[in-house]
Motif scaffolding. Structure first.
Motif, PDB file in Angstrom:
ATOM      1  N   ASP A  88       3.541  19.715   4.772  1.00  0.00           N
ATOM      2  CA  ASP A  88       4.082  18.100   5.247  1.00  0.00           C
ATOM      3  C   ASP A  88       5.649  17.587   4.916  1.00  0.00           C
ATOM      4  N   CYS A  89       5.637  18.138   3.006  1.00  0.00           N
ATOM      5  CA  CYS A  89       6.521  17.247   2.482  1.00  0.00           C
ATOM      6  C   CYS A  89       8.021  17.729   3.224  1.00  0.00           C
ATOM      7  N   ALA A  90       8.643  16.274   3.315  1.00  0.00           N
ATOM      8  CA  ALA A  90      10.104  16.435   4.167  1.00  0.00           C
ATOM      9  C   ALA A  90      11.119  16.135   2.955  1.00  0.00           C
ATOM     10  N   THR A  91      10.945  15.555   2.260  1.00  0.00           N
ATOM     11  CA  THR A  91      12.238  14.462   1.177  1.00  0.00           C
ATOM     12  C   THR A  91      12.230  15.351  -0.369  1.00  0.00           C
ATOM     13  N   MET A  92      12.349  15.091  -1.574  1.00  0.00           N
ATOM     14  CA  MET A  92      12.444  15.419  -2.593  1.00  0.00           C
ATOM     15  C   MET A  92      10.773  14.388  -3.617  1.00  0.00           C
ATOM     16  N   ILE A  93      11.219  12.747  -2.295  1.00  0.00           N
ATOM     17  CA  ILE A  93      10.004  11.897  -2.706  1.00  0.00           C
ATOM     18  C   ILE A  93       9.034  12.560  -2.346  1.00  0.00           C
ATOM     19  N   ASP A  94       8.462  13.030  -1.453  1.00  0.00           N
ATOM     20  CA  ASP A  94       7.093  13.935  -0.843  1.00  0.00           C
ATOM     21  C   ASP A  94       6.843  14.686  -2.235  1.00  0.00           C
ATOM     22  N   VAL A  95       7.866  15.434  -2.539  1.00  0.00           N
ATOM     23  CA  VAL A  95       7.648  17.092  -3.542  1.00  0.00           C
ATOM     24  C   VAL A  95       6.977  16.129  -5.040  1.00  0.00           C
ATOM     25  N   ARG A  96       7.759  14.954  -5.261  1.00  0.00           N
ATOM     26  CA  ARG A  96       7.404  14.263  -6.894  1.00  0.00           C
ATOM     27  C   ARG A  96       6.235  13.827  -6.376  1.00  0.00           C
ATOM     28  N   ALA A  97       5.717  13.226  -4.954  1.00  0.00           N
ATOM     29  CA  ALA A  97       5.007  12.138  -5.071  1.00  0.00           C
ATOM     30  C   ALA A  97       3.712  12.848  -5.571  1.00  0.00           C
ATOM     31  N   GLY A  98       3.940  14.367  -4.675  1.00  0.00           N
ATOM     32  CA  GLY A  98       2.469  15.379  -4.525  1.00  0.00           C
ATOM     33  C   GLY A  98       2.686  15.865  -6.176  1.00  0.00           C
TER      34      GLY A  98
ATOM     35  N   MET B  60       0.829  -1.041  -0.240  1.00  0.00           N
ATOM     36  CA  MET B  60      -0.564   0.151   0.286  1.00  0.00           C
ATOM     37  C   MET B  60       0.648   1.420   0.334  1.00  0.00           C
ATOM     38  N   SER B  61       0.316   1.972  -1.092  1.00  0.00           N
ATOM     39  CA  SER B  61       1.250   3.523  -0.958  1.00  0.00           C
ATOM     40  C   SER B  61       0.924   4.352   0.303  1.00  0.00           C
ATOM     41  N   GLU B  62       2.187   5.085   0.342  1.00  0.00           N
ATOM     42  CA  GLU B  62       1.713   6.367   1.075  1.00  0.00           C
ATOM     43  C   GLU B  62       0.743   7.279   0.963  1.00  0.00           C
ATOM     44  N   PRO B  63       0.387   7.837   1.483  1.00  0.00           N
ATOM     45  CA  PRO B  63      -0.673   9.021   1.558  1.00  0.00           C
ATOM     46  C   PRO B  63       0.284  10.310   0.812  1.00  0.00           C
ATOM     47  N   ILE B  64       0.356  10.993  -0.074  1.00  0.00           N
ATOM     48  CA  ILE B  64       0.266  11.930  -0.528  1.00  0.00           C
ATOM     49  C   ILE B  64       0.719  13.045   0.888  1.00  0.00           C
ATOM     50  N   LYS B  65       0.718  13.865   0.634  1.00  0.00           N
ATOM     51  CA  LYS B  65       1.536  14.984   1.897  1.00  0.00           C
ATOM     52  C   LYS B  65       0.914  16.360   1.151  1.00  0.00           C
ATOM     53  N   THR B  66       0.889  17.013   1.963  1.00  0.00           N
ATOM     54  CA  THR B  66       0.761  17.888   1.851  1.00  0.00           C
ATOM     55  C   THR B  66       1.983  19.070   1.448  1.00  0.00           C
ATOM     56  N   PRO B  67       2.211  20.462   0.324  1.00  0.00           N
ATOM     57  CA  PRO B  67       3.392  20.647   0.202  1.00  0.00           C
ATOM     58  C   PRO B  67       4.410  21.419   1.863  1.00  0.00           C
TER      59      PRO B  67
END
Length: 103
Positions: free
Chosen positions: A10-20, A1-8
């Motif tokens: 809440d992003c801590a990494t570029m992986i978070d940003v790119r997923a968003g 199961m994939s991680e939920p998309i974070k709000t901008p």
């Protein structure tokens, strides 16, 4: 199961940003699909080809986008340029669809 998309915020990494960004791009495409569906409806409804281009409506749509951008704190000039291109693409699409319907 994939991680939920974070709000901008809440992003801590570029992986978070790119997923968003990727998720948002998919949403934008879905919205554009709906918008172009309205262009097909307009092509079906308008009885004359000359009615496809409505400069007053174009100006109204762009003005509304600029106001919304200002209120959201988004760069107004960039939004105005983007909406100019979006509306012109929509007019071209509607014209093409209008002609296809009447062949």
């Amino acid at each position: 199961m994939s991680e939920p998309i974070k709000t901008p915020d809440d992003c801590a990494t570029m992986i978070d940003v790119r997923a968003g960004v990727d998720a948002l791009d998919r949403e934008l495409i879905a919205l554009l699909e709906t918008r172009f569906g309205y262009m097909r409806a307009a092509a079906r409804i308008k009885p004359e080809r000359a009615m496809v281009r409505d400069e007053a409506r174009k100006a109204q749509v762009i003005a509304q986008a600029k106001t919304a951008a200002f209120e959201a704190g988004v760069p107004v000039g960039l939004v105005a340029d983007f909406w100019e291109r979006l509306v012109e693409a929509s007019i071209a699409y509607e014209t093409e669809h209008w002609e296809l319907l009447r062949r």
